[in-house]
Design a protein around this motif. Structure first.
Motif, PDB file in Angstrom:
ATOM      1  N   LEU A 258       0.854  -1.193   0.000  1.00 34.18           N
ATOM      2  CA  LEU A 258       0.000   0.000   0.000  1.00 34.18           C
ATOM      3  C   LEU A 258       0.888   1.241   0.000  1.00 34.18           C
ATOM      4  CD1 LEU A 258      -2.976   0.852   0.094  1.00 34.18           C
ATOM      5  CD2 LEU A 258      -2.810   0.958   2.568  1.00 34.18           C
ATOM      6  N   ASN A 259       1.339   1.633  -1.167  1.00 32.17           N
ATOM      7  CA  ASN A 259       2.219   2.785  -1.297  1.00 32.17           C
ATOM      8  C   ASN A 259       1.483   3.959  -1.956  1.00 32.17           C
ATOM      9  OD1 ASN A 259       2.122   1.996  -4.054  1.00 32.17           O
ATOM     10  ND2 ASN A 259       3.901   0.658  -3.712  1.00 32.17           N
ATOM     11  N   ALA A 260       2.207   5.045  -2.137  1.00 30.10           N
ATOM     12  CA  ALA A 260       1.598   6.253  -2.702  1.00 30.10           C
ATOM     13  C   ALA A 260       1.105   6.026  -4.122  1.00 30.10           C
ATOM     14  CB  ALA A 260       2.615   7.403  -2.679  1.00 30.10           C
ATOM     15  N   GLN A 261       1.853   5.230  -4.893  1.00 30.05           N
ATOM     16  CA  GLN A 261       1.437   4.965  -6.270  1.00 30.05           C
ATOM     17  C   GLN A 261       0.098   4.224  -6.324  1.00 30.05           C
ATOM     18  OE1 GLN A 261       4.371   4.422  -4.979  1.00 30.05           O
ATOM     19  NE2 GLN A 261       5.990   5.259  -6.298  1.00 30.05           N
ATOM     20  N   MET A 262      -0.078   3.269  -5.391  1.00 25.77           N
ATOM     21  CA  MET A 262      -1.315   2.501  -5.391  1.00 25.77           C
ATOM     22  C   MET A 262      -2.498   3.377  -4.976  1.00 25.77           C
ATOM     23  SD  MET A 262      -2.407  -0.853  -3.228  1.00 25.77           S
ATOM     24  CE  MET A 262      -4.103  -1.449  -3.364  1.00 25.77           C
ATOM     25  N   ILE A 263      -2.299   4.220  -3.970  1.00 28.68           N
ATOM     26  CA  ILE A 263      -3.368   5.120  -3.534  1.00 28.68           C
ATOM     27  C   ILE A 263      -3.766   6.067  -4.660  1.00 28.68           C
ATOM     28  CG2 ILE A 263      -3.952   6.981  -1.917  1.00 28.68           C
ATOM     29  CD1 ILE A 263      -2.145   5.611   0.133  1.00 28.68           C
ATOM     30  N   ALA A 264      -2.759   6.579  -5.362  1.00 27.32           N
ATOM     31  CA  ALA A 264      -3.044   7.460  -6.501  1.00 27.32           C
ATOM     32  C   ALA A 264      -3.809   6.705  -7.581  1.00 27.32           C
ATOM     33  CB  ALA A 264      -1.735   8.023  -7.062  1.00 27.32           C
ATOM     34  N   GLY A 265      -3.456   5.433  -7.791  1.00 26.82           N
ATOM     35  CA  GLY A 265      -4.157   4.625  -8.774  1.00 26.82           C
ATOM     36  C   GLY A 265      -5.609   4.391  -8.398  1.00 26.82           C
ATOM     37  N   ILE A 266      -5.876   4.159  -7.104  1.00 24.59           N
ATOM     38  CA  ILE A 266      -7.247   3.949  -6.626  1.00 24.59           C
ATOM     39  C   ILE A 266      -8.093   5.190  -6.862  1.00 24.59           C
ATOM     40  CG2 ILE A 266      -8.636   3.668  -4.527  1.00 24.59           C
ATOM     41  CD1 ILE A 266      -6.517   1.753  -3.496  1.00 24.59           C
ATOM     42  N   VAL A 267      -7.535   6.344  -6.523  1.00 21.68           N
ATOM     43  CA  VAL A 267      -8.262   7.600  -6.732  1.00 21.68           C
ATOM     44  C   VAL A 267      -8.524   7.816  -8.222  1.00 21.68           C
ATOM     45  CG1 VAL A 267      -8.146  10.107  -6.490  1.00 21.68           C
ATOM     46  CG2 VAL A 267      -7.331   8.644  -4.630  1.00 21.68           C
ATOM     47  N   LEU A 268      -7.523   7.512  -9.027  1.00 20.09           N
ATOM     48  CA  LEU A 268      -7.661   7.689 -10.471  1.00 20.09           C
ATOM     49  C   LEU A 268      -8.754   6.782 -11.036  1.00 20.09           C
ATOM     50  CD1 LEU A 268      -6.641   9.017 -13.075  1.00 20.09           C
ATOM     51  CD2 LEU A 268      -4.956   7.167 -13.258  1.00 20.09           C
ATOM     52  N   ILE A 269      -8.822   5.549 -10.525  1.00 21.94           N
ATOM     53  CA  ILE A 269      -9.846   4.603 -10.992  1.00 21.94           C
ATOM     54  C   ILE A 269     -11.244   5.151 -10.724  1.00 21.94           C
ATOM     55  CG2 ILE A 269     -10.890   2.351 -10.513  1.00 21.94           C
ATOM     56  CD1 ILE A 269      -8.037   1.279 -10.134  1.00 21.94           C
ATOM     57  N   LEU A 270     -11.459   5.670  -9.507  1.00 24.28           N
ATOM     58  CA  LEU A 270     -12.770   6.232  -9.162  1.00 24.28           C
ATOM     59  C   LEU A 270     -13.126   7.407 -10.064  1.00 24.28           C
ATOM     60  CD1 LEU A 270     -12.808   6.138  -5.245  1.00 24.28           C
ATOM     61  CD2 LEU A 270     -14.246   4.828  -6.811  1.00 24.28           C
ATOM     62  N   VAL A 271     -12.164   8.280 -10.286  1.00 26.03           N
ATOM     63  CA  VAL A 271     -12.416   9.460 -11.127  1.00 26.03           C
ATOM     64  C   VAL A 271     -12.746   9.033 -12.555  1.00 26.03           C
ATOM     65  CG1 VAL A 271     -11.371  11.524 -12.126  1.00 26.03           C
ATOM     66  CG2 VAL A 271     -10.991  10.981  -9.717  1.00 26.03           C
TER      67      VAL A 271
END
Length: 454
Positions: free
Chosen positions: A15-28
């Motif tokens: 659970l790193n910054a790249q994964m969190i950014a990817g999760i947010v991007l998926i929702l958007v």
């Protein structure tokens, strides 16, 4: 406490910054796609409706009859746009040139001799031309020529009927001789609605789970295979397994951390796809369909009346099967990850899992697994992922025996895979096993040579 520390370590790596950014991007992205799909469907629905209010005609016959027909359309509130057609282009069938000259996308051409054929009681010719600019489905749902052709056909029918002395009542009966009441039956329940209405609604709902399951299988497997292979290649796995902690705790921490990340992704994908599908569902279904015999039920009401709606407990059961699917992937990935001895191989070993997921995914999207021939059904259900792909359908249609049998089967498969994974991790083979048999042989020769010297 040691297990908690191992779990924190694995979670911090995954659970790193790249994964969190990817999760947010998926929702958007899915929210954007949902709104885009809703606008696209509404636009096409408006195009279909406007097809009956705006038509483009080229009247090459140009008789009193065709003029009266077009005037009739105008009196009915239809906007009629007339364009001139070059007779040579029409004779040569150069419709691309005709559309280009008229600067239109859809055109209905009334050819010469149209009125004469009507007067003689013969079939009349009508030519339509529509410009196709894309292979996209939504771009070609409505061409605009169908509505114009229907209006002309209705006008001709009324004209012929009036010449034959038919009354308005007889004409209305001839045009609409049947009152069709459609009913859909599921087991011992029925609802006054068409199968198409139910199918379109369920298709949108059942499209969510198979895609989520397929993505999670690949994501979870790739994540753990990469993590273990990297630790093996970097020699950190030897250090970790030589630490004063049981190897069962190590593998348990890895699996639990990967499962938590997978479930987070599952929630994100579920919410994202819900935004996406709701954009289509709100536009395609949910409206009441008028009927001569009465009022049809809406899709949601019909689904509830037929007992096809899932309860909160049903969704928990589906989630439980999804969870065991993830655990099976993790246990298989641990074994496959141990086989990797270079970064390129980590992509190759994912292929077996991908193929096992691809087969039930494609079948569940196209056909009910339970409708397959017995031999094919047994083979497909032998793949543990199939039970998750067909989970919602089995619960909807009361196939609880198949559902719970599949759940038990998944638990057994997980236990078997986990047994071999633990056995591998608790032995020294975890350091030597490899898909590269030449390297493995060299390792064995080197060890054998060392023992001989001693």
């Amino acid at each position: 406490m040691k297990f908690i520390n191992l779990l924190k370590k694995e979670l911090s790596e995954l659970l790193n910054a790249q994964m969190i950014a990817g999760i947010v991007l998926i929702l958007v992205v899915f929210m954007f796609l949902g709104n885009f799909m809703k606008d696209a469907i509404n636009e096409e629905a408006e195009a279909i409706t406007s097809g009956y209010s705006r038509i483009t005609i080229s009247d090459c016959d140009s008789t009193d009859f065709t003029h009266e027909m077009l005037d009739h359309f105008k009196k009915q509130g239809v906007e009629v746009k007339l364009i001139e057609t070059n007779n040579d282009d029409l004779a040569n069938g150069d419709y691309a040139k005709i559309l280009a000259d008229g600067d239109v996308k859809n055109l209905v051409i009334i050819p010469g001799g149209f009125t004469e054929a009507v007067e003689n009681g013969e079939k009349s010719d009508l030519i339509t031309a529509s410009r196709m600019t894309s292979a996209a489905t939504m771009s070609n749902i409505s061409t605009g020529t169908g509505a114009a052709a229907t209006m002309i056909q209705t006008y001709i029918t009324n004209y012929i009927a009036s010449r034959a002395g038919m009354t308005d009542e007889e004409l209305a009966l001839m045009q609409d001789p049947l009152t069709i009441t459609e009913n859909t039956v599921v087991d011992d329940r029925s609802a006054q609605t068409s199968v198409d209405t139910i199918t379109s609604k369920l298709m949108l709902q059942n499209m969510i789970l198979p895609i989520i399951v397929f993505v999670l299988i690949l994501l979870t497997s790739q994540m753990l295979i990469t993590a273990i292979s990297n630790e093996k290649i970097d020699k950190t796995l030897e250090t970790l397994l030589s630490a004063p902690v049981s190897r069962g705790s190590v593998i348990g921490a890895k699996m639990l951390a990967a499962a938590i990340i997978a479930l987070i992704n599952a929630v994100v994908y579920m919410v994202g796809f819900s935004f996406f599908v709701s954009g289509a569902a709100d536009s395609v279904s949910g409206e009441l369909t008028a009927s001569v015999a009465g009022q049809y039920l809406s899709a949601d009401e019909a689904i509830a009346q037929l007992g096809l709606s899932l309860s909160a407990f049903d969704y928990v059961l589906v989630g439980l099967q999804l969870f065991f699917t993830i655990l099976i992937c993790l246990s298989i990935s641990i074994i496959l990850g141990a086989l990797v001895n270079d970064t390129k191989s980590s992509q190759t070993v994912l292929m077996p899992i991908m193929m096992l997921a691809m087969v039930p995914y494609m079948i569940s999207m196209l056909k009910d697994v339970n409708s397959l021939p017995t031999a094919a059904r047994i083979i497909v259900y032998a793949i543990p992922f199939t039970h998750t792909f067909s989970a919602m359908s089995n619960l909807m249609f009361g196939n609880t025996t198949i559902f719970f049998g599949g759940l038990v089967y998944q638990i057994v498969i997980f236990a078997i895979c986990m047994f071999f994974a633990l056995k591998l991790f608790k032995s020294d083979k975890i350091f030597t096993i490899s898909l590269n048999f030449s390297s493995k042989s060299r390792y064995r020769k080197r060890n054998k040579g060392t023992q001989t010297e001693k």
